[in-house]
Design a protein around this motif. Structure first.
Motif, PDB file in Angstrom:
ATOM      1  N   ASP A  75       0.898  -1.192   0.159  1.00 19.11           N
ATOM      2  CA  ASP A  75       0.001   0.118   0.008  1.00 19.11           C
ATOM      3  C   ASP A  75       0.956   1.454   0.230  1.00 19.11           C
ATOM      4  O   ASP A  75       2.020   0.941  -0.167  1.00 19.11           O
ATOM      5  N   ALA A  76       0.077   2.338   0.389  1.00 14.60           N
ATOM      6  CA  ALA A  76       1.052   3.581   0.341  1.00 14.60           C
ATOM      7  C   ALA A  76       2.324   3.548   1.320  1.00 14.60           C
ATOM      8  O   ALA A  76       3.385   4.313   1.094  1.00 14.60           O
ATOM      9  N   ASP A  77       2.146   3.115   2.377  1.00 12.13           N
ATOM     10  CA  ASP A  77       3.184   2.933   3.597  1.00 12.13           C
ATOM     11  C   ASP A  77       4.072   1.790   3.409  1.00 12.13           C
ATOM     12  O   ASP A  77       5.062   1.827   4.007  1.00 12.13           O
ATOM     13  N   PHE A  78       3.531   0.738   3.443  1.00 10.60           N
ATOM     14  CA  PHE A  78       4.176  -0.783   3.481  1.00 10.60           C
ATOM     15  C   PHE A  78       4.168  -1.671   2.267  1.00 10.60           C
ATOM     16  O   PHE A  78       3.488  -1.478   1.342  1.00 10.60           O
ATOM     17  N   VAL A  79       5.128  -2.394   2.336  1.00  7.84           N
ATOM     18  CA  VAL A  79       5.109  -3.664   1.584  1.00  7.84           C
ATOM     19  C   VAL A  79       5.505  -4.948   2.287  1.00  7.84           C
ATOM     20  O   VAL A  79       6.178  -4.664   3.264  1.00  7.84           O
TER      21      VAL A  79
END
Length: 334
Positions: A75-79
């Protein structure tokens, strides 16, 4: 018989009755259901970096070489990064660092494989697997069904997990997934990281800077298994009660210590005790204690596993007699 010398980082000569290598869980299931090896107990081997072989192995040695690194979600913050159990741990870490995903950089250059990492809850320089762990897939060796474990189910502790306790010998880990940050936040307060960064004039370190600092520190302190047989840290850093910690700090002023997060207990470096007891650099035949890092036992060439084990027991008794502290081995004795 099959020689295991090349499959353990201690370089111990030990023989196995049978040896197979697998690159998938399906291969192992097929092996189990074929009947050819059904009569033998099975012993799983990853990178061989956390074992001490003390005798010939009657079990079928199953070398885990399951490959693959992939992003399973983001997502925008995590992988969410997934690694096969046979992937070399540091290759997995550097893959994350090279992509700018943080959380594993302090764990650079730890020997072993991705599959072994959660079993041990490996850690170094202020970070542990549990900090970024998302889930793992493991084969139930009784039902031959795949089960998914989250962090709670893994019951992580200091160099401990469900797989070393209640679940020992019951599962085969096939892959592990970590939740890594796309917005890096580095940890530099533990150990000599800040000192290394300062010598390079780095005041706002990137995750690559931290990884490189950790690699530099580990190379300066720890022997390369390709040059001197070893399994890294042989003993766990002991954790004691607050009252016991007070006694130690009163008797031995200046002794390094680290409060345990979320607990009143205090952790002390095992290497400090071993060095102060005079074992650093000790050698008997080809079994010894490394000259630069007392926490590391080494095989200078032809030491047997039994000789390394005997030395470790002498050290443990010495530390108990001198400091009243009990050391536990971090390495699996086979």
């Amino acid at each position: 018989m099959f020689s295991l010398r090349a499959f353990n980082t201690f370089g111990i000569e030990a023989e196995a009755r049978q040896f197979v290598e697998i690159s998938s869980i399906d291969q192992y299931v097929a092996l189990r259901t074929s009947g050819e090896y059904a009569h033998l107990p099975h012993l799983f081997l990853g990178g061989g970096s956390n074992v001490l072989l003390t005798q010939a192995q009657e079990a079928l040695i199953v070398k885990i070489s399951i490959p693959g690194i992939s992003v399973v979600k983001e997502d925008a913050d995590f992988v969410w990064l997934k690694g096969g159990a046979g992937v070399v741990w540091d290759e997995f870490v550097q893959y994350a660092v090279n992509h700018g995903w943080s959380g594993l950089e302090n764990l650079s250059l730890i020997p072993g494989t991705v599959g072994a990492a959660p079993m041990q809850n490996i850690g170094a320089y202020g970070a542990e697997i549990k900090d970024t762990f998302d889930s793992l897939e493991a084969l139930n060796l009784q039902t031959l069904a795949i089960e998914v474990f989250d962090a709670k189910a893994c019951a992580f502790g200091y160099r401990e997990s469900f797989f070393k306790r209640a679940g020992k010998g019951l599962y085969l880990i096939g892959s592990v997934t970590f939740k890594l940050s796309k917005k890096p936040s580095v940890k530099t307060s533990y150990g000599a990281i800040q000192e290394v960064l300062a010598t390079k004039g780095i005041t706002q370190p990137s995750i690559r800077d931290v990884a490189d600092a950790v690699i530099e520190i580990r190379k300066s302190k720890l022997p390369d298994p390709k040059e001197i047989g070893n399994s890294g840290s042989f003993f766990k850093n002991p954790t004691v009660s607050a009252s016991e910690a007070s006694r130690l700090m009163a008797e031995f002023p200046g002794i390094p210590n680290y409060p345990v997060e979320g607990s009143t207990e205090v952790k002390f470096p095992a290497g400090w005790f071993i060095e102060k007891a005079g074992w650093k650099g000790f050698r008997r035949g080809d079994a010894g204690v490394h000259a630069k890092q007392a926490l590391v036992l080494v095989n200078y060439g032809e030491a047997t596993g039994a000789e390394i084990l005997a030395l470790s027991e002498e050290i443990k008794q010495s530390i108990k007699d001198t400091f009243g502290v009990s050391l536990e081995t971090e390495v699996n004795i086979l």
